[in-house]
Scaffold this motif. Structure first.
Motif, mmCIF file in Angstrom:
data_model
loop_
_atom_site.group_PDB
_atom_site.id
_atom_site.type_symbol
_atom_site.label_atom_id
_atom_site.label_comp_id
_atom_site.label_asym_id
_atom_site.label_seq_id
_atom_site.Cartn_x
_atom_site.Cartn_y
_atom_site.Cartn_z
ATOM 1 N N PHE A 96 0.834 -1.202 0.000
ATOM 2 C CA PHE A 96 0.000 0.000 0.000
ATOM 3 C C PHE A 96 0.875 1.260 0.000
ATOM 4 C CE2 PHE A 96 -4.285 -1.665 1.869
ATOM 5 C CZ PHE A 96 -4.367 -2.578 0.840
ATOM 6 N N VAL A 97 0.306 2.346 -0.493
ATOM 7 C CA VAL A 97 1.112 3.554 -0.732
ATOM 8 C C VAL A 97 0.565 4.799 -0.037
ATOM 9 C CG1 VAL A 97 2.052 2.710 -2.915
ATOM 10 C CG2 VAL A 97 -0.131 3.966 -2.921
ATOM 11 N N GLY A 98 -0.394 4.650 0.858
ATOM 12 C CA GLY A 98 -0.940 5.804 1.549
ATOM 13 C C GLY A 98 -1.811 5.365 2.719
ATOM 14 N N ILE A 99 -2.292 6.358 3.477
ATOM 15 C CA ILE A 99 -3.159 6.147 4.630
ATOM 16 C C ILE A 99 -4.463 6.886 4.390
ATOM 17 C CG2 ILE A 99 -3.451 6.557 7.118
ATOM 18 C CD1 ILE A 99 -0.399 6.474 7.368
ATOM 19 N N LEU A 121 4.369 8.435 3.779
ATOM 20 C CA LEU A 121 3.134 8.200 3.046
ATOM 21 C C LEU A 121 2.244 9.436 3.061
ATOM 22 C CD1 LEU A 121 2.113 4.733 4.540
ATOM 23 C CD2 LEU A 121 3.307 5.153 2.384
ATOM 24 N N PRO A 122 1.507 9.682 1.985
ATOM 25 C CA PRO A 122 0.481 10.713 2.030
ATOM 26 C C PRO A 122 -0.724 10.224 2.828
ATOM 27 C CG PRO A 122 0.366 9.567 -0.069
ATOM 28 C CD PRO A 122 1.568 9.015 0.669
ATOM 29 N N VAL A 123 -1.497 11.166 3.358
ATOM 30 C CA VAL A 123 -2.685 10.857 4.144
ATOM 31 C C VAL A 123 -3.903 11.461 3.455
ATOM 32 C CG1 VAL A 123 -3.865 11.141 6.359
ATOM 33 C CG2 VAL A 123 -1.375 10.854 6.292
ATOM 34 N N LEU A 124 -4.864 10.630 3.127
ATOM 35 C CA LEU A 124 -6.145 11.084 2.590
ATOM 36 C C LEU A 124 -7.116 11.155 3.772
ATOM 37 C CD1 LEU A 124 -7.796 11.674 -0.067
ATOM 38 C CD2 LEU A 124 -8.466 9.281 0.000
ATOM 39 N N TYR A 125 -7.408 12.359 4.221
ATOM 40 C CA TYR A 125 -8.203 12.560 5.430
ATOM 41 C C TYR A 125 -9.454 13.348 5.083
ATOM 42 C CZ TYR A 125 -9.496 14.479 10.048
ATOM 43 O OH TYR A 125 -10.179 14.853 11.187
ATOM 44 N N ASP A 126 -10.614 12.698 5.201
ATOM 45 C CA ASP A 126 -11.888 13.380 4.955
ATOM 46 C C ASP A 126 -12.266 14.138 6.215
ATOM 47 O OD1 ASP A 126 -14.491 14.180 4.416
ATOM 48 O OD2 ASP A 126 -14.944 12.368 3.277
ATOM 49 N N VAL A 127 -12.171 15.460 6.151
ATOM 50 C CA VAL A 127 -12.405 16.301 7.325
ATOM 51 C C VAL A 127 -13.875 16.633 7.529
ATOM 52 C CG1 VAL A 127 -10.102 17.322 7.241
ATOM 53 C CG2 VAL A 127 -11.989 18.433 6.017
ATOM 54 N N THR A 128 -14.737 16.237 6.586
ATOM 55 C CA THR A 128 -16.190 16.489 6.651
ATOM 56 C C THR A 128 -16.508 17.937 7.014
ATOM 57 O OG1 THR A 128 -16.423 15.770 8.967
ATOM 58 C CG2 THR A 128 -16.661 14.081 7.256
ATOM 59 N N GLY A 129 -15.813 18.857 6.376
ATOM 60 C CA GLY A 129 -16.081 20.275 6.582
ATOM 61 C C GLY A 129 -15.217 20.953 7.624
ATOM 62 N N GLU A 130 -14.511 20.194 8.462
ATOM 63 C CA GLU A 130 -13.651 20.793 9.494
ATOM 64 C C GLU A 130 -12.300 21.159 8.884
ATOM 65 O OE1 GLU A 130 -13.353 18.303 12.928
ATOM 66 O OE2 GLU A 130 -15.461 18.551 13.466
ATOM 67 N N VAL A 131 -12.324 22.110 7.961
ATOM 68 C CA VAL A 131 -11.119 22.404 7.185
ATOM 69 C C VAL A 131 -10.066 23.150 7.992
ATOM 70 C CG1 VAL A 131 -12.356 22.379 5.002
ATOM 71 C CG2 VAL A 131 -12.100 24.536 6.228
ATOM 72 N N ALA A 132 -10.434 23.689 9.138
ATOM 73 C CA ALA A 132 -9.433 24.344 9.989
ATOM 74 C C ALA A 132 -8.355 23.361 10.422
ATOM 75 C CB ALA A 132 -10.100 24.974 11.207
ATOM 76 N N ALA A 133 -8.660 22.066 10.364
ATOM 77 C CA ALA A 133 -7.649 21.055 10.688
ATOM 78 C C ALA A 133 -6.425 21.190 9.794
ATOM 79 C CB ALA A 133 -8.244 19.655 10.533
ATOM 80 N N ARG A 237 3.469 11.686 -7.787
ATOM 81 C CA ARG A 237 4.509 12.392 -7.026
ATOM 82 C C ARG A 237 4.319 12.185 -5.532
ATOM 83 N NH1 ARG A 237 3.038 17.079 -8.133
ATOM 84 N NH2 ARG A 237 2.364 17.882 -6.113
ATOM 85 N N LEU A 238 3.090 12.236 -5.050
ATOM 86 C CA LEU A 238 2.834 12.103 -3.625
ATOM 87 C C LEU A 238 3.127 10.709 -3.099
ATOM 88 C CD1 LEU A 238 -0.424 14.214 -3.218
ATOM 89 C CD2 LEU A 238 1.897 14.869 -2.632
ATOM 90 N N ILE A 239 2.953 9.691 -3.922
ATOM 91 C CA ILE A 239 3.249 8.325 -3.475
ATOM 92 C C ILE A 239 4.654 7.896 -3.846
ATOM 93 C CG2 ILE A 239 0.805 7.677 -3.540
ATOM 94 C CD1 ILE A 239 1.370 6.121 -6.112
ATOM 95 N N GLY A 240 5.416 8.799 -4.455
ATOM 96 C CA GLY A 240 6.812 8.517 -4.749
ATOM 97 C C GLY A 240 7.025 7.605 -5.925
ATOM 98 N N HIS A 241 6.113 7.611 -6.894
ATOM 99 C CA HIS A 241 6.235 6.782 -8.091
ATOM 100 C C HIS A 241 6.569 7.654 -9.316
ATOM 101 C CE1 HIS A 241 4.076 2.890 -6.723
ATOM 102 N NE2 HIS A 241 4.659 3.488 -5.696
#
Length: 241
Positions: A96-99, A121-133, A237-241
Motif C-alpha cells: 500500500f502507498v498511503g493512509i 506516506l500521504p494521508v487522505l483525510y476526509d475532514v467532513t467540513g472541518e477544514v481548519a484542521a 509524485r505524492l506516493i513517490g512513483h
C-alpha cells in the motif's frame, strides 16, 4: 495516464448505507474503462475492523497490481496504539502507498501523522467540513502530505470548501481531490489560486460515476501540462512513483 485517487472497494460490515455495506467494483470498472481511467486508488468501505477491511482490499490489489493502488484505512481512536503496526503490514506485506481516515470515525491523531511521516506516506483525510484542521496539520507536520477529499466537504458546504482553497494556496503540503464537488466555480478557483499541482482527480467510486467526475476536470479547460498534473502526476509524485 489517468488515475482516480479515490475509490472504495470491498464490503463493510454495517448496513446503514452503501458506504458501510458494499463497494463492489464491477460497474465502476466498466465505467472507468469507458472513461479512459487507467489506474485507481482503492480504499476500504467503512468497517468496524479496518485491519480486516484492509486485507480485503489487499486481495483486490494483488489480483491486478497494474491496475490498483491501495491506501490503508485506519480509525484514529479505535486503532489507537496499533496504527503503526497496521500500516507496517499494509506497506510491507500489501504494498500500500498511503493512509486513509475519515472524520466520521474520529478526528485525525498525532499517532496517524507520525506514522505517515515514518513511512513517508500521504494521508487522505476526509475532514467532513472541518477544514481548519489543515492549519494544524500543515504547521505541525510540514513534512507529511495531506489530501483533503471533496475540496473539504462532501456535504457541499460552500463556506468550508471556500476556506480550504485558502489553505491550499498557503500550505505546500495540503492538497485536495475533486470527488463529488458540485460547485464547479470552486474547482476553478482552487486551480486558479493554488495551482494545478494542488488538486487531484478523484471519483468517490463506486458510488459516483467516474466518467461524470472526470468530465468536470476536462471542463476546467486546463493547459495540457496542468491537466496531466491533476489527472495523475500529482498522485504519482505524492506516493513517490
Amino acid at each position: 495516464m489517468i488515475i482516480d485517487c479515490h475509490c472504495h472497494a470491498g464490503e463493510g460490515d454495517g448496513f446503514s448505507g452503501p458506504w458501510d455495506s458494499d463497494a463492489g467494483l464491477e460497474r465502476y470498472l466498466a465505467r472507468a474503462r469507458q472513461a479512459g481511467i487507467a489506474r485507481t486508488v482503492l480504499l476500504a468501505a467503512f468497517h468496524s475492523d479496518y485491519a480486516q477491511a484492509n486485507r480485503s482490499v489487499a486481495r483486490i490489489v494483488a489480483a491486478d497490481p497494474g491496475r490498483f493502488y491501495g491506501f490503508a484505512f485506519v480509525h484514529a481512536q479505535r486503532d489507537r496504539g496499533r496504527v503503526r503496526a497496521m500500516v507496517r503490514v499494509a506497506v510491507e506485506e500489501y504494498g500500500f502507498v498511503g493512509i486513509k481516515l475519515h472524520r466520521h470515525d474520529a478526528r485525525i491523531s498525532r499517532e496517524v501523522c507520525e506514522t505517515a511521516r515514518f513511512f513517508r506516506l500521504p494521508v487522505l483525510y476526509d475532514v467532513t467540513g472541518e477544514v481548519a484542521a489543515a492549519e494544524l496539520l500543515a504547521s505541525q507536520f510540514p513534512d507529511v502530505n495531506f489530501i483533503l477529499p471533496h475540496l473539504g466537504s462532501f456535504a457541499d458546504d460552500w463556506s468550508a470548501q471556500l476556506a480550504l482553497i485558502d489553505h491550499l494556496a498557503r500550505h505546500r503540503n495540503i492538497y485536495a481531490d475533486s470527488a463529488g464537488v458540485r460547485r464547479f466555480d470552486l474547482l476553478e478557483m482552487a486551480v486558479r489560486r493554488a495551482g494545478a499541482h494542488k488538486l487531484l482527480f478523484g471519483s468517490d467510486g463506486p458510488w459516483l460515476h467516474p466518467g461524470v467526475e472526470l468530465a468536470k476536470i476536462g471542463m476546467l479547460g486546463l493547459a495540457p501540462d496542468d491537466e496531466a498534473l491533476v489527472l495523475g502526476q500529482n498522485l504519482l509524485r505524492l506516493i513517490g512513483h
